[in-house]
Enzyme design. Structure first.
Site, short mmCIF file in Angstrom:
data_model
loop_
_atom_site.label_atom_id
_atom_site.label_comp_id
_atom_site.label_asym_id
_atom_site.label_seq_id
_atom_site.Cartn_x
_atom_site.Cartn_y
_atom_site.Cartn_z
N ASP A 1 4.51 -13.93 12.02
CA ASP A 1 3.16 -14.41 11.71
C ASP A 1 2.18 -13.26 11.93
O ASP A 1 1.70 -13.03 13.05
CB ASP A 1 2.86 -15.60 12.63
N LYS B 1 -7.33 -0.64 11.75
CA LYS B 1 -6.70 -1.08 10.49
C LYS B 1 -5.49 -0.20 10.18
O LYS B 1 -4.44 -0.67 9.76
CB LYS B 1 -7.72 -1.03 9.35
N HIS C 1 -2.56 10.25 -0.37
CA HIS C 1 -2.75 8.91 -0.92
C HIS C 1 -2.70 8.95 -2.44
O HIS C 1 -2.12 8.11 -3.08
CB HIS C 1 -4.15 8.41 -0.52
N GLU D 1 0.83 -1.22 0.00
CA GLU D 1 0.00 0.00 0.00
C GLU D 1 0.86 1.26 0.00
O GLU D 1 1.70 1.44 0.89
CB GLU D 1 -0.92 -0.01 1.24
C1 MEV Z 1 -5.85 3.23 5.16
O1 MEV Z 1 -5.13 2.09 4.82
C2 MEV Z 1 -5.89 3.43 6.66
C3 MEV Z 1 -6.77 4.58 7.15
O2 MEV Z 1 -8.10 4.41 6.66
C4 MEV Z 1 -6.77 4.52 8.66
C5 MEV Z 1 -7.76 5.44 9.33
O3 MEV Z 1 -8.77 5.83 8.72
O4 MEV Z 1 -7.51 5.76 10.52
C6 MEV Z 1 -6.29 5.90 6.66
#
Ligand code: MEV
Length: 429
Positions: free
Chosen positions: A286, A270, A384, A81
């Site tokens: 792992d 995430k 991004h 990513e």
């Molecule tokens: C993207 O991989 C992760 C985010 O969505 C985390 C978040 O929203 O805190 C940017």
């Protein structure tokens, strides 16, 4: 008719398997070459898992600017990513810039710590006639059980590890009124992830546990909810470095949103795992075990909660903390055989599993800061998109200096799509 029923596939060499797959999927010579290139892994790939035909490389980036417990370190991250490595580096720069203010005694960067590397081996016992009384019997026989477990791993015991304690729980199912007696063998696994040692011990003590309780041992397996193997990190981000008090408030607000709403919280966590997983992959660990543990830990109270917390201190600077289970190793499994993982560990400069866990906690916190900072300010897409645009430009067929030219147009137009990239490519000729 094509068939996937390939008897004896595992007995073939990697090359022969690749030929079989070529025939099945109609691969070109070029595609076979791509798949069969095992890179630095070489023939080790074939010894690591079954039915190997090649390797699947990921980009490896280095996050810079990290200072953890007063030590500067470079962080290898393997991830597909875009933005993750840049975001971590940026956050780490802001954390180290937020040098201690008077009287606080902090060195800037991240302060991290961890518990002893203790994993849980579960033994599930059914048909115990009197589970609560059996629980007492097991606890009274703790030393016998631990001794039996430790006979299985004298090397670990010599290193100061081994089975150290016992927990016994009665898990009750309200609907069926059924009770399960669950034994937790607590094993200090030192610098390994620990699954092998723990599973072996859980299997070894099961007959004795059956005999003591009159029950039947079913599952005997490690728990990935490693509540005894936690790592913690903390960082102060000065309000100037963050971009002012409004931004600090925005980040604290974002935290409360995650705390209140599981839909947001999943994304919040995430973002943390973006950083954690990338370092886990780079070090041959792992990541599924850590992911499972992290998310289960996040809902240990019965509500799914953020793994980080954000608040303002008395100087109205931003303080972030993270706490999560980190079952990681620096010996055993892929960490010991994957040549790239070994080099990455050297770059990190970690010698123990605890040191690695502390780095991981700091990276998770940095990654979360970066995401919340972007979300509380300009939004995530601008940063991004320029990186994403590179992938889009390449997917549209751009090469060499044309990539940057296509990217510039896509970003400027805010239209980062392959169809537009193809048009731009045509336009610039
Ligand atoms: C993207 O991989 C992760 C985010 O969505 C985390 C978040 O929203 O805190 C940017």
């Amino acid at each position: 008719m094509k068939t996937s029923r390939l008897s004896g596939f595992y007995k073939l060499s990697a090359e022969q398997r690749l030929e079989t797959v070529r025939d099945f999927a109609g691969l070109t010579d070029e595609e076979v070459k791509v798949l069969g290139n095992t890179g630095a892994l070489g023939e080790t790939a074939d010894r690591m898992i079954e039915n190997v035909v090649g390797a699947m490389p990921l980009p490896l980036g280095i996050a810079v600017n990290f200072r953890i417990n007063g030590r500067d370190c470079l962080i290898p991250m393997a991830i597909e990513e875009p933005s993750v490595v840049a975001a971590a580096s940026n956050a780490a720069k802001k954390a180290r810039a937020s040098e201690s203010r008077e009287g606080r005694g902090e060195s800037g960067g991240f302060q991290a710590s961890s518990t002893e590397p203790v994993m849980i081996g579960q033994i599930q016992l059914s048909d115990v006639p009197d589970p609560f009384s059996a629980r007492f019997t097991l606890l009274a026989n703790k030393h016998r059980i631990l001794e039996l477990a430790n006979e299985k791993d004298p090397v670990l015991v010599r290193l100061g590890g081994g089975a150290k304690d016992l927990e016994v729980r009665v898990v009750e199912d309200d609907k069926s009124n059924k009770q399960t007696l669950v034994v937790h063998l607590l094993v200090n696994v030192k610098d390994a992830m620990g699954a092998n040692a723990v599973n072996t011990m859980a299997e070894a003590v099961a007959p004795l546990v059956e005999q003591l309780t009159g029950g039947k041992a079913n599952l005997r397996i490690i728990s990935n909810l490693a509540t005894h193997r936690l790592a913690f990190a903390r960082a102060v981000f000065g309000k100037e470095a963050v971009g002012g008090e409004e931004v600090v408030d925005g980040i604290v607000n974002a935290y409360f949103f995650a705390k209140a709403d599981p839909y947001r919280c999943a994304t919040h966590n995430k973002g943390i795992m973006n950083g954690v997983d990338a370092v886990l992959l780079a070090t041959g660990n792992d990541f599924r075990a850590v992911e499972a543990g992290a998310h289960a830990y996040a809902c240990l109270t019965g509500k799914y909660l953020p793994l980080t917390r954000w608040e303002k201190n008395r100087d109205r600077d931003l303080v972030g903390t993270i706490e999560l289970p980190l079952a990681v190793g620096v010996v055993g499994g892929a960490t010991s055989v994957h040549p790239t993982a070994k080099v990455n560990r050297k770059i990190l400069g970690v010698k123990t599993a605890n040191e690695l866990a502390e780095v991981l906690a700091a990276v998770g916190l940095a990654q979360n800061f970066a995401a919340l900072h972007a979300l509380a300010t300009e939004g995530i897409q601008r940063g991004h998109m320029s990186l994403h645009a590179r992938n889009v430009a390449i997917a549209a067929g751009a090469t060499g200096e044309k990539i940057d030219r296509v990217v510039a147009v896509l970003v400027q137009e805010g239209a980062v799509r392959v169809d537009r990239a193809k048009e731009v490519l045509k336009e610039i000729g």
